[in-house]
Design an enzyme around this catalytic site. Structure first.
Site, PDB file in Angstrom:
ATOM      1  CE  LYS A   1      21.724  94.241  35.519  1.00 43.50           C
ATOM      2  NZ  LYS A   1      21.282  93.076  36.298  1.00 43.50           N
TER       3      LYS A   1
ATOM      4  CD  GLN B   1      20.516  92.099  39.838  1.00 46.38           C
ATOM      5  OE1 GLN B   1      20.177  92.785  38.884  1.00 46.38           O
ATOM      6  NE2 GLN B   1      21.645  91.421  39.859  1.00 46.38           N
TER       7      GLN B   1
ATOM      8  CG  ASP C   1      18.399  88.383  32.934  1.00 48.76           C
ATOM      9  OD1 ASP C   1      19.367  88.970  32.410  1.00 48.76           O
ATOM     10  OD2 ASP C   1      18.093  88.525  34.134  1.00 48.76           O
TER      11      ASP C   1
END
Length: 360
Positions: free
Chosen positions: A120, A164, A187
């Site tokens: 990422k 994460q 997200d």
């Protein structure tokens, strides 16, 4: 007329026969009023049991004369999207002197999580998106994670925040994810984003990246979703559930298969589109698939392989060697859904920055 009805109702309630009927009911105050339990008490872990790990792939000679599925190249599609994002970031910087910013909170030292975050970071740098990271030890407290989250929530140069997953067992993922600012929830896991995804006529600020990437793969591959039968294997809050909701928003007829489903093979074999997110290598065999089905394999399972450079290789939920002989199109693992997921994360971050700066 309404007055007459109310008078009749009042008399009926007060009638002796009605009162006798009520009084003859035996009520135990220690028992709950409703028999159906709270939804959260019904939650069971999805533990898949299968013997699909043993598989002898057919030789090249056995496959050469048979029709094989078209490979959906997620890596190539993602590269095109990321190039468009980079161009848009340049336009934003030249127009208003601002760029999007993504912040990641990484807890612990899981190798897979470190790899995902590294990818990422690299994607952000290539697109010109500012990247920030808070790295915390396995033993960190909830307050320490919340402090990092609060800092990013209040930082105007950060337009997307990503925690994460998975987090260590002692941390409550649900409570922590709920603290992410709705406007920065790239997200798409915030309950309001998920709720708006589920409701027709509503538009979530962000759609979860992996399901969004799956739909993009289908659309760019020319797959018609409307009216088709789709099966989603897996029902996690971050992939399976939003994938089902998103397919419904695209007017597919959707069934969900999970670890407690009876006859999963039979249900899956009726599908025109199969999206798998179970995390079990080779769960879906060729016999599970309808001839001509389109298969999107989200599963990424590290399997020990001493011949591999890193000592392991990634396998999907789908037995690829069998599926390519049945399906019309399929995503590989790796190189399918993974690159598209990262591309969708960058798209969400860019869109968040555009909203923040009112940039069109």
């Amino acid at each position: 007329m309404a007055t007459v009805w109310h008078q009749w109702l009042r008399k009926s309630i007060q009638s002796s026969s009605t009162l006798r009927a009520v009084h003859t009911l035996k009520v135990d105050p220690s028992q709950p009023m409703l028999k159906s339990p709270p939804l959260i008490s019904l939650d069971l872990p999805d533990v898949w049991t299968s013997n699909v790990m043993d598989f002898d792939p057919p030789s090249i000679g056995e496959c050469s004369n048979e029709r094989r599925a078209r490979v959906i190249d997620g890596k190539l599609m993602a590269e095109k999207i990321r190039a468009g994002i980079a161009a848009e970031v340049i336009r934003m910087k030249e127009s208003i002197g601002k760029v999007p910013g993504l912040a990641v909170i990484l807890v612990g030292h899981r190798k897979d999580s470190q790899t995902y975050v590294r990818n990422k970071r690299k994607a952000c740098e290539e697109a010109g998106i500012k990247f920030a990271m808070a790295r915390l030890p396995d033993s960190c407290t909830k307050d320490e994670v919340c402090e990092a989250l609060s800092s990013f929530n209040g930082n105007p140069s950060v337009h997307g925040i990503l925690v994460q997953l998975p987090l260590p067992d002692h941390l409550d993922e649900e409570k922590i994810l709920n603290l992410v600012s709705l406007e920065k929830d790239v997200d798409g896991f915030h309950p309001l984003n998920m709720g708006n995804l589920a409701m027709r006529g509503r538009e979530p600020l962000f759609i979860p990246c992996t399901p969004k990437g799956c739909i993009e793969l289908l659309v760019r591959s020319g797959v018609d979703i409307m009216g088709k039968k789709a099966v989603v294997i897996g029902r996690s809050n971050i992939v399976g559930l939003p994938a089902s909701l998103l397919l419904q928003r695209h007017h597919a007829t959707v069934s969900t298969v999970h670890a407690l489903t009876s006859n999963p093979e039979q249900i899956t074999r009726a599908a025109d589109i199969v999206i798998t997110a179970a995390g079990v290598p080779n769960l879906v065999r060729g016999t599970w698939l309808k001839p001509g089905a389109v298969v999107i394999d989200i599963g990424t399972c590290p399997v020990e392989d001493p011949n591999s450079e890193h000592g392991y290789r990634l396998m999907g939920d789908v037995c690829y060697e069998e599926a390519v002989m049945v399906a019309s199109a399929i995503t590989p693992v790796p190189g399918g859904v993974g690159p598209m997921t990262i591309a969708m994360l960058l798209v969400n971050t860019l869109n968040s920055a555009k909203r923040a700066f009112n940039f069109h």
